[in-house]
Motif scaffolding. Structure first.
Motif, short mmCIF file in Angstrom:
data_model
loop_
_atom_site.label_atom_id
_atom_site.label_comp_id
_atom_site.label_asym_id
_atom_site.label_seq_id
_atom_site.Cartn_x
_atom_site.Cartn_y
_atom_site.Cartn_z
N GLU A 335 0.83 -1.21 0.00
CA GLU A 335 0.00 0.00 0.00
C GLU A 335 0.86 1.26 0.00
OE1 GLU A 335 -3.72 2.13 2.21
OE2 GLU A 335 -1.93 1.50 3.27
N SER A 336 2.04 1.19 0.64
CA SER A 336 2.96 2.34 0.58
C SER A 336 3.37 2.60 -0.86
CB SER A 336 4.19 2.09 1.45
OG SER A 336 3.84 1.97 2.81
N MET A 337 3.56 1.55 -1.64
CA MET A 337 3.90 1.71 -3.04
C MET A 337 2.77 2.41 -3.79
SD MET A 337 6.67 0.76 -4.73
CE MET A 337 7.31 0.38 -6.36
N ILE A 338 1.54 2.03 -3.51
CA ILE A 338 0.39 2.67 -4.16
C ILE A 338 0.32 4.14 -3.78
CG2 ILE A 338 -2.13 2.69 -4.31
CD1 ILE A 338 -2.07 -0.34 -3.86
N LYS A 339 0.50 4.44 -2.51
CA LYS A 339 0.40 5.83 -2.06
C LYS A 339 1.54 6.68 -2.62
CE LYS A 339 -0.03 4.76 2.35
NZ LYS A 339 -0.27 4.86 3.82
N ARG A 340 2.72 6.10 -2.76
CA ARG A 340 3.81 6.85 -3.37
C ARG A 340 3.53 7.13 -4.84
NH1 ARG A 340 8.39 8.28 -1.33
NH2 ARG A 340 9.00 7.63 0.74
N ASP A 341 2.95 6.16 -5.51
CA ASP A 341 2.59 6.39 -6.91
C ASP A 341 1.53 7.47 -7.03
OD1 ASP A 341 2.47 6.09 -9.65
OD2 ASP A 341 1.09 4.42 -9.58
N LEU A 342 0.61 7.52 -6.07
CA LEU A 342 -0.43 8.55 -6.08
C LEU A 342 0.05 9.88 -5.50
CD1 LEU A 342 -3.52 6.43 -4.92
CD2 LEU A 342 -2.90 7.09 -7.25
N GLY A 343 1.18 9.88 -4.81
CA GLY A 343 1.69 11.11 -4.23
C GLY A 343 0.92 11.57 -3.00
N ILE A 344 0.48 10.63 -2.17
CA ILE A 344 -0.28 10.97 -0.97
C ILE A 344 0.34 10.28 0.23
CG2 ILE A 344 -2.45 11.37 -2.19
CD1 ILE A 344 -3.32 8.57 -1.44
N LYS A 345 0.00 10.77 1.41
CA LYS A 345 0.49 10.16 2.64
C LYS A 345 -0.49 9.15 3.19
CE LYS A 345 1.98 11.22 7.35
NZ LYS A 345 2.18 12.29 8.38
N ASP A 346 -1.78 9.48 3.19
CA ASP A 346 -2.83 8.60 3.69
C ASP A 346 -3.92 8.46 2.65
OD1 ASP A 346 -1.59 8.21 6.21
OD2 ASP A 346 -2.44 10.11 6.94
N MET A 347 -4.63 7.35 2.71
CA MET A 347 -5.75 7.13 1.80
C MET A 347 -6.97 7.95 2.18
SD MET A 347 -5.36 5.19 -0.85
CE MET A 347 -4.33 3.91 -1.55
N GLY A 348 -7.06 8.35 3.43
CA GLY A 348 -8.21 9.12 3.89
C GLY A 348 -7.94 9.73 5.25
N THR A 349 -8.98 10.35 5.81
CA THR A 349 -8.86 11.01 7.11
C THR A 349 -10.00 10.59 8.04
OG1 THR A 349 -10.09 12.92 6.24
CG2 THR A 349 -7.68 13.00 6.12
N LEU A 350 -10.61 9.46 7.75
CA LEU A 350 -11.79 9.06 8.51
C LEU A 350 -11.46 8.68 9.95
CD1 LEU A 350 -14.85 8.55 8.33
CD2 LEU A 350 -14.33 6.19 7.64
N LEU A 351 -10.31 8.07 10.17
CA LEU A 351 -9.92 7.58 11.50
C LEU A 351 -8.82 8.47 12.06
CD1 LEU A 351 -9.77 3.74 10.76
CD2 LEU A 351 -11.69 5.07 11.64
N PRO A 352 -9.09 9.30 13.07
CA PRO A 352 -8.05 10.16 13.65
C PRO A 352 -6.88 9.33 14.17
CG PRO A 352 -10.23 10.82 14.41
CD PRO A 352 -10.41 9.52 13.69
N GLY A 353 -5.68 9.76 13.83
CA GLY A 353 -4.49 9.05 14.26
C GLY A 353 -4.13 7.85 13.42
N HIS A 354 -5.00 7.45 12.50
CA HIS A 354 -4.74 6.29 11.65
C HIS A 354 -4.77 6.63 10.17
CE1 HIS A 354 -5.02 3.15 14.83
NE2 HIS A 354 -5.81 4.03 15.40
N GLY A 355 -5.46 7.68 9.80
CA GLY A 355 -5.65 7.99 8.38
C GLY A 355 -7.02 7.53 7.93
#
Length: 382
Positions: A335-355
């Motif tokens: 998933e880190s590879m996917i997020k690096r390809d997308l240029g983001i740190k987290d997939m979302g912000t729904l869970l505080p402290g988790h992303g």
């Protein structure tokens, strides 16, 4: 004094009106060599006369110019004339050097800080754990619903990020409906039901995308099929574990081993991590953290297999923990590879402290089929 007396007094041999008339070239002689100083228009420099305060005193007196006081005045005048004419020509006195700086006290090394809000992360984790445990041991079907909701939210996060960052329009509606159906079919109909629901979901993605222009069709449906396998298909193995007689214990073992592996990797890597595991993918992961994940997961696996799973033994738990540490780490890196390809740190912000939800499912999803398969091999399908 008249002009004639002036001429006679100066020995010029001329008496008459001034200025004298032009009398031709002047005769040569010592008095007329060059030109007469009387007729020059150039101003002669005036001698500099020292300004003696007692210049009017008697020259012969001790206080006069030739006396002791006069000599002192001349010396002072000469000193004034020989010195600089302006104040700012004086030699500047050297500036006093600043006092030496006090030696700096060595600063204590700063403590490492977690990259997230640890209190919020713990609070959210405890809340999710309570919901999972309550749904597992009260009504199994409720837990299936919790898994289905997590799948739908995870698909929404993934497809939203794909469209925002890559302009990939993976159809969310057939993915969400098909993903929930895959989880339910796996719990109700087992492996065959899960496979059939997966195939129908992929077909629905292909058909749904046909309602839009053909530009980017192959790209969008490929992303849609990938999302169907990545999120709901892997989550279906959790429902397959739950369908066994000791399903809640198997699911608890799966969750505990994955969480303990992540916790061991974080704790050991944060405290002792020095050698990067995969710096190009996830700079925060270290080899020391991986060893911590393996040690923690193997210990937890031995305990869970010995005391929770029917027919399990401690040595099976050691192997299970080792496999979970490997699959959880690979899932996190994936998933880190996917997020690096997308240029983001987290997939979302729904869970505080988790992303986002996907940031918590990253290690759980690839671990689910590994745990299901090993449990079937060790103790059967139940």
């Amino acid at each position: 004094m008249n002009d004639s007396s002036w001429g006679a007094s100066h020995g010029a041999g001329y008496a008459g009106a001034w200025p004298p008339p032009d009398q031709g070239p002047l005769p040569a002689g010592p008095a007329y060599d060059g030109h007469d100083a009387r007729y020059t228009s150039e101003a002669q420099p005036m001698p500099i006369v020292p300004d003696f305060p007692d210049a009017g005193r008697d020259a012969e007196s001790p206080e006069g110019p030739s006396g002791r006081a006069g000599r002192e005045d001349r010396d002072r005048g000469a000193a004034r004339l020989g010195g600089p004419l302006f104040r700012d020509e004086n030699t500047q006195e050297p500036m006093p050097s600043p006092p030496p700086a006090a030696p700096q006290q060595p600063q204590p090394p700063q403590k490492k800080r977690a990259g997230r809000d640890l209190r919020a992360a713990i609070g959210v984790g405890v809340g999710l754990g309570a919901v999972i445990v309550a749904s597992l041991f009260i009504v199994k079907a409720v837990f299936v619903g919790v898994v289905a909701v997590a799948v739908v939210v995870g698909l929404w996060e993934l497809t939203t990020r794909l469209q925002e960052r890559k302009q990939i329009k993976a159809p969310l509606v057939p993915l969400a409906v098909g993903g929930a159906a895959m989880v339910v079919a796996g719990y109700v109909r087992g492996v065959e039901g899960a496979w059939v629901a997966t195939a129908l979901t992929a077909l629905a993605v292909l058909v749904w995308r046909m309602t839009e222009p053909p530009e980017g069709y192959l790209r969008d449906v490929t992303a849609g099929v990938f999302a169907a396998f990545y999120v709901p298909f892997l989550a279906t193995f959790v429902a397959l574990m739950l369908s066994a007689d000791d399903g809640p214990e198997r699911v608890i073992t799966f969750l505990v081993l994955t969480v303990v592996s992540d916790t061991g990797a974080y704790a050991v890597g944060w405290r002792f991590g020095k050698h990067k595991l995969a710096p190009r993918i996830s700079p925060g992961k270290t080899r020391e953290g991986l060893l911590g994940a393996v040690a923690f997961a193997m210990a937890a696996g031995a305990l869970c297999m010995q005391f929770l799973v029917d027919g399990g033994t401690w040595w099976q738990g050691l192997l299970l923990g080792l496999a979970v540490a490997a699959s959880a780490t690979l899932g996190d890196l994936g998933e880190s590879m996917i997020k690096r390809d997308l240029g983001i740190k987290d997939m979302g912000t729904l869970l505080p402290g988790h992303g986002g939800i996907m940031d918590r499912l990253d290690s759980l999803l690839p671990t689910a089929p590994v745990v299901w398969l090993l449990l079937v091999l060790f103790v059967g399908s139940g």
